[in-house]
Motif scaffolding. Sequence first.
Motif, mmCIF file in Angstrom:
data_model
loop_
_atom_site.group_PDB
_atom_site.id
_atom_site.type_symbol
_atom_site.label_atom_id
_atom_site.label_comp_id
_atom_site.label_asym_id
_atom_site.label_seq_id
_atom_site.Cartn_x
_atom_site.Cartn_y
_atom_site.Cartn_z
ATOM 1 N N LEU A 105 0.875 -1.184 0.000
ATOM 2 C CA LEU A 105 0.000 0.000 0.000
ATOM 3 C C LEU A 105 0.904 1.223 0.000
ATOM 4 N N ARG A 106 0.993 1.870 -1.185
ATOM 5 C CA ARG A 106 1.964 2.958 -1.326
ATOM 6 C C ARG A 106 1.295 4.314 -1.103
ATOM 7 N N VAL A 107 1.895 5.116 -0.234
ATOM 8 C CA VAL A 107 1.412 6.487 -0.014
ATOM 9 C C VAL A 107 2.607 7.439 -0.011
ATOM 10 N N THR A 108 2.327 8.727 -0.202
ATOM 11 C CA THR A 108 3.400 9.722 -0.198
ATOM 12 C C THR A 108 3.701 10.169 1.241
ATOM 13 N N ALA A 109 4.846 10.829 1.384
ATOM 14 C CA ALA A 109 5.231 11.348 2.696
ATOM 15 C C ALA A 109 4.181 12.348 3.208
ATOM 16 N N GLU A 110 3.593 13.118 2.300
ATOM 17 C CA GLU A 110 2.579 14.103 2.727
ATOM 18 C C GLU A 110 1.385 13.395 3.363
ATOM 19 N N THR A 111 0.947 12.336 2.722
ATOM 20 C CA THR A 111 -0.194 11.581 3.274
ATOM 21 C C THR A 111 0.147 11.048 4.661
ATOM 22 N N VAL A 112 1.332 10.484 4.799
ATOM 23 C CA VAL A 112 1.740 9.925 6.093
ATOM 24 C C VAL A 112 1.726 11.039 7.148
ATOM 25 N N CYS A 113 2.305 12.186 6.806
ATOM 26 C CA CYS A 113 2.402 13.270 7.797
ATOM 27 C C CYS A 113 1.022 13.774 8.200
ATOM 28 N N THR A 114 0.126 13.888 7.235
ATOM 29 C CA THR A 114 -1.228 14.339 7.566
ATOM 30 C C THR A 114 -1.907 13.325 8.474
ATOM 31 N N ARG A 115 -1.793 12.060 8.117
ATOM 32 C CA ARG A 115 -2.500 11.044 8.897
ATOM 33 C C ARG A 115 -1.914 10.847 10.290
ATOM 34 N N LEU A 116 -0.600 11.009 10.415
ATOM 35 C CA LEU A 116 0.027 10.665 11.694
ATOM 36 C C LEU A 116 0.419 11.892 12.526
ATOM 37 N N ALA A 117 -0.058 13.059 12.126
ATOM 38 C CA ALA A 117 0.268 14.262 12.913
ATOM 39 C C ALA A 117 -0.182 14.052 14.356
ATOM 40 N N GLY A 118 0.723 14.253 15.284
ATOM 41 C CA GLY A 118 0.376 14.148 16.704
ATOM 42 C C GLY A 118 0.405 12.720 17.250
ATOM 43 N N ASP A 119 0.734 11.748 16.400
ATOM 44 C CA ASP A 119 0.774 10.350 16.860
ATOM 45 C C ASP A 119 1.902 10.152 17.881
ATOM 46 N N THR A 120 1.590 9.449 18.954
ATOM 47 C CA THR A 120 2.633 9.213 19.963
ATOM 48 C C THR A 120 2.955 7.728 20.092
ATOM 49 N N THR A 121 2.328 6.896 19.279
ATOM 50 C CA THR A 121 2.492 5.447 19.452
ATOM 51 C C THR A 121 3.649 4.883 18.634
ATOM 52 N N ARG A 122 4.194 5.686 17.710
ATOM 53 C CA ARG A 122 5.260 5.163 16.843
ATOM 54 C C ARG A 122 6.613 5.752 17.226
ATOM 55 N N PRO A 123 7.411 4.940 17.904
ATOM 56 C CA PRO A 123 8.687 5.457 18.439
ATOM 57 C C PRO A 123 9.582 6.070 17.377
ATOM 58 N N LEU A 124 9.537 5.557 16.146
ATOM 59 C CA LEU A 124 10.465 6.075 15.133
ATOM 60 C C LEU A 124 10.103 7.476 14.658
ATOM 61 N N LEU A 125 8.888 7.924 14.971
ATOM 62 C CA LEU A 125 8.481 9.253 14.495
ATOM 63 C C LEU A 125 8.420 10.281 15.611
ATOM 64 N N GLN A 126 8.943 9.944 16.766
ATOM 65 C CA GLN A 126 8.981 10.943 17.839
ATOM 66 C C GLN A 126 10.228 11.810 17.615
ATOM 67 N N GLY A 127 10.289 12.930 18.313
ATOM 68 C CA GLY A 127 11.470 13.793 18.139
ATOM 69 C C GLY A 127 11.093 15.089 17.459
ATOM 70 N N ASP A 128 12.133 15.847 17.104
ATOM 71 C CA ASP A 128 11.945 17.238 16.686
ATOM 72 C C ASP A 128 11.278 17.414 15.342
ATOM 73 N N ASN A 129 11.697 16.591 14.386
ATOM 74 C CA ASN A 129 11.260 16.862 13.018
ATOM 75 C C ASN A 129 10.700 15.599 12.366
ATOM 76 N N PRO A 130 9.491 15.209 12.807
ATOM 77 C CA PRO A 130 8.935 13.953 12.286
ATOM 78 C C PRO A 130 8.745 13.971 10.770
ATOM 79 N N GLN A 131 8.477 15.166 10.203
ATOM 80 C CA GLN A 131 8.274 15.240 8.737
ATOM 81 C C GLN A 131 9.527 14.790 7.990
ATOM 82 N N LYS A 132 10.667 15.288 8.458
ATOM 83 C CA LYS A 132 11.932 14.940 7.816
ATOM 84 C C LYS A 132 12.214 13.448 7.987
#
Length: 171
Positions: free
Chosen positions: A101-128
């Motif tokens: 299931l392929r999605v763009t980075a923009e889609t991921v960022c919109t859907r996961l904004a504020g998510d705290t359950t995914r350790p790999l996306l915590q930190g200062d610049n989740p978009q990057k």
Amino acid sequence: MKNIILIGFMGSGKTSVGIRLSYRLRRTMVDTDRMIERLNQMTVAEIFARLGEEEFRRMETRCLQRLLEDSHQQILSVGGGLPMREENRRLLKRLGTVIYLRVTAETVCTRLAGDTTRPLLQGDNPQKRVQDLLEARSPIYEAAADFIIDADDKDFDTILGEIMERLGEEE
Ligand code: S3P
């Protein structure tokens, strides 16, 4: 009968699509993250924090090995990082038909904004982080897949329709 396996980046909709596919095809669904959490009585975030990512990755491999022993008539939704291990890609091939299931980075960022359950996306610049990880992982997802479904801006009915069509062609 073959398992139907959904791979893709965090937020690509693997679990939501998997649940709907399981209703449509009347098959049970297994989500590897939930399976690992149940077996270890810890959330994925707790496993990363207490035992580290490497241990989580070993758990993912063991999960696939266990699933090989199960009925091969299920829908499997696997964690976004699982296909990165070569051993896991070999196990996925043996387990069934792999759909990316392929999605763009923009889609991921919109859907996961504020998510705290995914350790790999915590930190200062989740978009990057999303951009970098997705760029590194995309070719691996593509190589691991039997077929690819572009899932940006599509409703579930459309995605399911495309999957059913492609599965029909595979048979
Ligand atoms: C991860 C994805 C997560 C989960 C863990 C690591 C990854 O699953 O396995 O946080 O490396 O991409 P989802 O893809 O279901 O969010």
